[in-house]
Structure formats: C-alpha cells, structure tokens
Design a protein around this motif. Structure first.
Motif, PDB file in Angstrom:
ATOM      1  N   UNK A 242       0.727  -1.038  -0.001  1.00 52.69           N
ATOM      2  CA  UNK A 242      -0.026  -0.085  -0.122  1.00 52.69           C
ATOM      3  C   UNK A 242       0.726   1.346   0.193  1.00 52.69           C
ATOM      4  N   UNK A 243       1.942   1.258   0.872  1.00 59.59           N
ATOM      5  CA  UNK A 243       3.013   2.456   0.979  1.00 59.59           C
ATOM      6  C   UNK A 243       3.530   2.649  -0.408  1.00 59.59           C
ATOM      7  N   UNK A 244       3.949   1.551  -1.255  1.00 57.85           N
ATOM      8  CA  UNK A 244       4.514   1.689  -2.549  1.00 57.85           C
ATOM      9  C   UNK A 244       3.563   2.374  -3.190  1.00 57.85           C
ATOM     10  N   UNK A 245       2.225   1.880  -3.429  1.00 55.64           N
ATOM     11  CA  UNK A 245       1.505   2.492  -4.319  1.00 55.64           C
ATOM     12  C   UNK A 245       1.078   4.014  -3.769  1.00 55.64           C
ATOM     13  N   UNK A 246       1.055   4.551  -2.738  1.00 57.38           N
ATOM     14  CA  UNK A 246       0.786   6.004  -2.313  1.00 57.38           C
ATOM     15  C   UNK A 246       2.287   6.539  -2.640  1.00 57.38           C
ATOM     16  N   UNK A 247       3.029   6.165  -2.502  1.00 51.81           N
ATOM     17  CA  UNK A 247       4.602   6.753  -2.790  1.00 51.81           C
ATOM     18  C   UNK A 247       4.504   7.145  -4.363  1.00 51.81           C
ATOM     19  N   UNK A 248       4.166   6.203  -5.153  1.00 49.54           N
ATOM     20  CA  UNK A 248       4.307   6.398  -6.641  1.00 49.54           C
ATOM     21  C   UNK A 248       3.236   7.210  -7.039  1.00 49.54           C
ATOM     22  N   UNK A 249       2.044   7.118  -6.602  1.00 48.60           N
ATOM     23  CA  UNK A 249       0.931   8.001  -7.165  1.00 48.60           C
ATOM     24  C   UNK A 249       1.244   9.442  -6.750  1.00 48.60           C
ATOM     25  N   UNK A 250       1.653   9.757  -5.456  1.00 41.29           N
ATOM     26  CA  UNK A 250       2.243  11.075  -5.083  1.00 41.29           C
ATOM     27  C   UNK A 250       3.133  11.619  -6.081  1.00 41.29           C
ATOM     28  N   UNK A 251       4.164  10.733  -6.306  1.00 43.96           N
ATOM     29  CA  UNK A 251       5.378  10.992  -7.019  1.00 43.96           C
ATOM     30  C   UNK A 251       4.788  11.367  -8.562  1.00 43.96           C
TER      31      UNK A 251
ATOM     32  N   UNK B 174      -5.035  -0.056   3.982  1.00 48.53           N
ATOM     33  CA  UNK B 174      -4.174   0.541   5.276  1.00 48.53           C
ATOM     34  C   UNK B 174      -3.075   1.261   4.790  1.00 48.53           C
ATOM     35  N   UNK B 175      -2.238   0.335   4.464  1.00 48.27           N
ATOM     36  CA  UNK B 175      -0.848   0.961   4.051  1.00 48.27           C
ATOM     37  C   UNK B 175      -0.937   2.212   3.105  1.00 48.27           C
ATOM     38  N   UNK B 176      -1.737   2.055   2.268  1.00 49.30           N
ATOM     39  CA  UNK B 176      -2.130   3.036   1.106  1.00 49.30           C
ATOM     40  C   UNK B 176      -2.576   4.417   2.091  1.00 49.30           C
ATOM     41  N   UNK B 177      -3.653   4.187   3.021  1.00 45.18           N
ATOM     42  CA  UNK B 177      -4.251   5.367   3.820  1.00 45.18           C
ATOM     43  C   UNK B 177      -2.804   6.019   4.511  1.00 45.18           C
ATOM     44  N   UNK B 178      -2.256   5.209   5.275  1.00 46.35           N
ATOM     45  CA  UNK B 178      -1.192   5.656   6.122  1.00 46.35           C
ATOM     46  C   UNK B 178      -0.351   6.476   5.234  1.00 46.35           C
ATOM     47  N   UNK B 179       0.412   5.933   4.330  1.00 43.76           N
ATOM     48  CA  UNK B 179       1.364   6.642   3.619  1.00 43.76           C
ATOM     49  C   UNK B 179       0.955   7.924   2.713  1.00 43.76           C
ATOM     50  N   UNK B 180      -0.443   7.856   2.551  1.00 41.43           N
ATOM     51  CA  UNK B 180      -0.999   9.025   1.699  1.00 41.43           C
ATOM     52  C   UNK B 180      -1.321  10.020   2.968  1.00 41.43           C
TER      53      UNK B 180
ATOM     54  N   UNK C  35     -10.347   8.790   2.437  1.00 42.84           N
ATOM     55  CA  UNK C  35     -11.699   8.703   3.380  1.00 42.84           C
ATOM     56  C   UNK C  35     -12.294   7.519   2.943  1.00 42.84           C
ATOM     57  N   UNK C  36     -13.322   6.723   3.878  1.00 45.48           N
ATOM     58  CA  UNK C  36     -13.860   5.487   3.496  1.00 45.48           C
ATOM     59  C   UNK C  36     -14.646   5.519   2.358  1.00 45.48           C
ATOM     60  N   UNK C  37     -15.261   6.735   1.929  1.00 44.65           N
ATOM     61  CA  UNK C  37     -16.014   6.897   1.132  1.00 44.65           C
ATOM     62  C   UNK C  37     -15.326   6.800  -0.286  1.00 44.65           C
ATOM     63  N   UNK C  38     -13.952   6.770  -0.273  1.00 47.12           N
ATOM     64  CA  UNK C  38     -13.232   6.585  -1.476  1.00 47.12           C
ATOM     65  C   UNK C  38     -12.752   5.316  -1.553  1.00 47.12           C
ATOM     66  N   UNK C  39     -13.333   4.253  -0.927  1.00 45.18           N
ATOM     67  CA  UNK C  39     -13.136   2.924  -0.997  1.00 45.18           C
ATOM     68  C   UNK C  39     -14.291   2.019  -1.446  1.00 45.18           C
ATOM     69  N   UNK C  40     -14.408   1.717  -2.636  1.00 47.09           N
ATOM     70  CA  UNK C  40     -15.299   0.651  -3.052  1.00 47.09           C
ATOM     71  C   UNK C  40     -15.167  -0.750  -2.975  1.00 47.09           C
TER      72      UNK C  40
END
Lengths: 331, 331
Positions: A167-176, A198-204, A212-217
């Motif tokens: 999840x963290x890798x995803x967040x970092x990449x998306x942010x980059x 969770x990892x995505x949310x944390x790193x984001x 937010x929960x609404x952004x999770x389908x």
DNA sequence: TTGAAAGCGCTAACAC
DNA sequence: GTGTTAGCGCTTTCAA
C-alpha cells in the motif's frame, strides 16, 4: 488385463517378493538375480503400486494444494513454483479449486488429509483452520498462503506479502506522479486487501493526502465492479472531490476495473491514473503499473516448507516491488 | 501424536473393525452401534486412510492431469473444467507440469500410473504414448488433449479442436476485413498448429490469396518471436509482397507476437491486422480478435470420459468460434 | 446385526 | 544374498 503385482514378478523370476522389492529399491542382491527380476518386470510390464508403498511410509509423496480461485495469475505462478519443488523432490501435486466456497474448502482439505498428503498448501479462508491445526500437530506441514495465522503451532506455516508496504509503495508512486485524490476498489474483507488499503491510507496521510472511507469501493466479484465504481464516483462528486487515481487492491479484479474505467470513457492515465496488484503478462503491452508479488518464488518457498519440515512455525513475509509503466502518467 | 486407525476406533467403541467399516460406508447396523462408532470417530478425530481404501478398489479416486505448459490460458480453463467434474464425482486432481520436456513427460505419466489414478488427461507429445496405450488397455481411461491418436485402443480417447476449421475461420475473417497478404507465426510442428496453418492456407487459396511457406515463421518460444517476425518481414520485403496481417497460430505466443509487432512501431490494425488463437481475459480490453476454443467445456468433457469410461475409443472434436473485435480493422 | 479371519500389494525384520 | 513371516490400515467374505 489385470495388472501384475510384486508376487507375479517374483513367481516369474523364480525368487521371493522380498528379493523383488530389494531389486526395485536398491538392496543387496546378486547381479544375476537382479537381471532375472528386471527381465520379469519388463515381461510383465510391472508398475509398482505407489499407494501401497505409501501405507508403509505412513504418508504419500503428494503435496496438496487448495486454491480459492485458479483464475488469478498470482495463483498460477504459485502453483508452478510448487510443482517445480515437488517434482525435484519426487512428489506430485494434488490440486483442488474451491471457487471461494467455504464448504468446498472444508471438504477439499478433508479429502487431502484422507489422501495422506505429505503437506498442504492453501489459500483459503478460516473455515478449515481447525483441521489444518490438527494436521500440523500430527506432523503434516501446512502452509497458509496470503494470510498469517495467529498462535500457529509448529508445522503450521504462513507465506504472505508485506501488504502494508504494498500500500505504501502505491501511495508513494501515486504521489510522485502528482496524483492527490485516490480511490480504491477492493474485493472485500480479506486481510491482505484490508492491509494494502491501510498501508495506502497511512502513506497517503503522511503526505497530507486523504483516503476517506467513501473513497473505497467494495466489489465482491467481477460483476459488481461497474456498480462499485459508479458509486465511488458518485460519492466523490457529492463531496466535490473528483478522483484522479484508481487503485485496485487485488489482481483478481484488474481486468474488470480497467474495463470499467475505459467503458466509462475515461482515458488512462490522462483522465485517471490506474494502479493495481500483481504483475501479469499483458501488463507491459498495456502499460499498466503494478505492485508485484514474487509469486513463483512464494510457491517454491511454500513447497520447501513442506519438503524440509522445519520444527518451528515459520511465517515468511515477502516484499512487494513496484513496476512502473505508464498508467499513472509516469514521466 | 499418532493418527487413529480403524482398529483404534473399534476398540474405543467396543465393536469390531468390520462394524466400524460398515458404519462408515453405510452397511447394515443398529442405530445404537452407529452412534457408539460415530462418537468414537469424533473422540479420536479419526480420518480414514484413502490410500488403503484405494488398494482394495484397485484404483484411487484421483484423476491425473499432465500439462505441457500451465502458462497458457487454454490449459487454465481446461483444468478448471476437469476440477469441476472431478469434484462432482468425489475425485481429486493430481497435477504435473512438464515444461515441454519429453523426459519429464514420461516420468510424470509413469508416476501417475504408479499412483493408480483412475484416469489420465494429458497434453503431451508422443513420448509417453506407449505407456498410455498400456494404461488404457488395462482399464485406465486416458484422454489426449489437443491431438488425435491413430488406431486408439478402447479406453484411449482424444479431445481436440477442429483446427482446419479454425484456420478457415481466420482466412474468412481476414478476407472480409480486406486483408490479402497474411503472415503466420507458429511455435512449431505440433499437429494442432500445422492443421490451423493448413486450414488457413486452404481457405485463403479458395479466395485466390496466397500463403507461401516463406510467409510462415516458426518461433519455438517467446524469446524467439522477435527474430521470427523480423525474418518474416525480411522475406516479404525481398519478395516485394508486404504483409498486411499476422496470424498467431498458438495462444501461448499471443503476448509475445503482439508485443513484437508494437515494439517494431507497427500499429494494430492500421499498419497490420492481428489475429490469434484462444480467447483470454484481456482480449476485450485490447480489442484483439481471436478464434476461441471452448476450453472449459473441453476440460469437462475430458473428465467425463474418465468418469464415465465409455467402452470404445472416442475422439471428440470441438468447433472453434471467431470472436471479432477490432484488431483486424473490423467495421 | 455383528465378529473372526482372510487378504489387498507391498516392506521390513529376522532367520538361514 | 535370499526366503519366511509378520504386518501396514482397510474391506469383505463367511459364520454365528
């Protein structure tokens, strides 16, 4: 035509069954008797019964594999890895698909147990855990894939991915890649996917970006993906927070999510970034960026745990890698 | 902790092993004895040994599956079909991958035979044919997939595609899309691919379109595809007959051929049409037109041949279907 | 309805 | 070296 037994071979060669057994399994015998036996084996087309052999050994030379869903590329590579190690150790793979059905899961694990597999590798829910524990305790190594097991007894192992890191890798990449409003599609409450989110949310959050929960389908299966995405977009619209990236938390839904996006007229990555789990053969051609698991290696290690029978419970955690392509608007 | 045997259960319940066996397999017993036995079974966590059972039956309740290459989507669906029928008939699937190696092929078939599988389904070359024949003759149904067998004895069946028709469908579609100079990539001398190429050539000829040997490129594996395509184009250039369509004769090479085309700067379908075998999940998203086999159904039928044990040798031939998308410049 | 005993195909002690 | 014998865990006569 009935099959020849060891007794038939013995009679044909004029020796005892014990001698035949010795010839076949490399005991001390004269060259001449060995020759007689071998020619009898050939003449009768004798094929030793592996089932009977297993009775003595107490176990068969078979590794049981129970998979929830063969259609995921991850499992395919996993099985190939298992098969490789099994073959090298003179074992066969016994396979069963559960189609994500808890009853089948329990039934298949029981059948594998009854077939006295030397070990069991599975990607199942918790429904069969009771039996698995008992198998492990009675000396049959069991490996749970894609899930960790609390209080595992010796012989009960687990192999999983560092999903938080995924999840963290995803967040970092998306942010980059300059994306700030991420939406997630997940197929449910499986721990692996919960952890990835969770990892995505944390790193984001560390980057000041919300999830937010609404952004999770949630889409249980391929058929539910369209509706899930629509709902996600609708909620984003209400909150006046349009989504500029979609993360798919499971490789199983990659096709469905990608199709849903393009079916809605969205262009990847110009209109929306797309990032998913598990690498697959077509990803390169499609330019889809993924977070990959070392699935083949995981299969090999799972099979090794069965073959090598470590005394303690071992929990292997593999590290994910990000494979950047073009679907997130990479430069 | 040692496993309980039927003797332990008998002792615990205060009955004979014969009675326990009857309770377990539905013989005539009193309700009270049955209850005693069942509670003993539960208390001792008894799990009957399927291996021993098989000794009496002479065979196990296991269907052997030997596959050349699990990575092809065709085989994936095939296995799922087999697994479904096997499960419905209370059987397990024993699986082994040969990685296209003739030695492994022979070894795996032998191991399956030694494990007394109730039937064998395989997609192998001819190296194991001798043993397969003998197995079939001794009452173990064998099903050869993707190849027909000459002079098959009873019990030796085959399941294949009408490959000539597959080639014909391709020719008709390509012609309808206005293509006239077809090139083929095939992975070799496997009969299925030879037949497809033949069908293609025949149907092309009927339309006055040529398919000279120079227009057929052979690539043994994914890695050889690039070179094969280059050679194909070079020959076409020499002959001053540029190719306007590429047919891939095997699903296994679809990714590689498609990638090779785009890697050479060719746009599908504007620069060149692309048509391949076997449908796959991403084909829709990519717009790739394919000639599909009913792989899942073929797996089911193969397993049924094992389960139902017809007396005669049966050769099932399935019909291919063309799934038009956009890769041939369809209107 | 139940139990004793033989036997499925093979291996492993133990003698010779 | 080789044969005899017992036995692995289970089913299946055959009596009782």
């Amino acid at each position: 035509m009935k099959r020849a037994t060891i007794g038939d071979v013995a009679a044909h060669a004029g020796v005892s069954t014990a001698t035949v057994s010795r010839v076949l399994n490399g005991g001390a015998v004269t060259a001449t008797t060995a020759a007689k036996v071998w020619s009898a084996v050939a003449a009768l087309e004798y094929s030793p019964n592996a089932l009977t052999k297993s009775i003595f050994a107490g176990r068969s030379r078979t590794i049981g594999v129970v998979i929830r869903d063969l259609s995921s590329p991850f499992y395919l590579d996993l099985i190939r890895g298992i098969d490789e190690v099994a073959t090298a150790d003179d074992s066969l793979v016994m396979f069963a698909n559960t189609f994500r059905d808890a009853d089948r899961e329990v039934a298949h694990v029981r059948t594998m147990d009854e077939h006295r597999v030397r070990g069991l590798i599975m990607t199942t829910g918790e429904s069969a855990d009771g039996r698995t524990r008992r198998m492990a305790e009675s000396g049959v190594p069991c490996v749970i894939v894609a899930r960790t097991v609390p209080d595992a007894p010796p012989g009960l192992h687990s192999i999983s991915l560092n999903n938080i890191e995924a999840g963290r890798l995803m967040a970092a990449h998306l942010a980059a890649c300059g994306r700030s409003a991420v939406g997630v599609v997940t197929s449910g409450r499986r721990p692996s996917q919960v952890e990835r989110t969770l990892g995505l949310r944390l790193a984001l959050a560390e980057r000041g970006l919300p999830l937010p929960p609404e952004a999770v389908a949630v889409a249980e299966s391929e058929t539910g993906v369209g509706a899930a995405i629509d709902a996600l977009f609708a909620r984003a619209h209400e909150r006046q927070a349009p989504v500029d990236a979609i993360v798919c938390a499971t490789g199983r839904l990659t096709v469905a999510v990608h199709s849903a996006l393009t079916a809605r007229g969205l262009t990847v990555p110009d209109d929306i970034a797309f990032l998913t789990m598990d690498d697959f053969p077509w990803a390169t051609a499609l330019g889809i960026t993924v977070v990959a698991q070392p699935s083949y290696e995981m299969g090999r290690e799972a099979a090794k745990l069965v073959v090598e029978q470590p005394d303690e419970s071992v929990a292997l955690v593999f590290e994910p890698t990000l494979v950047p392509r073009t679907s997130c608007g990479e430069r």
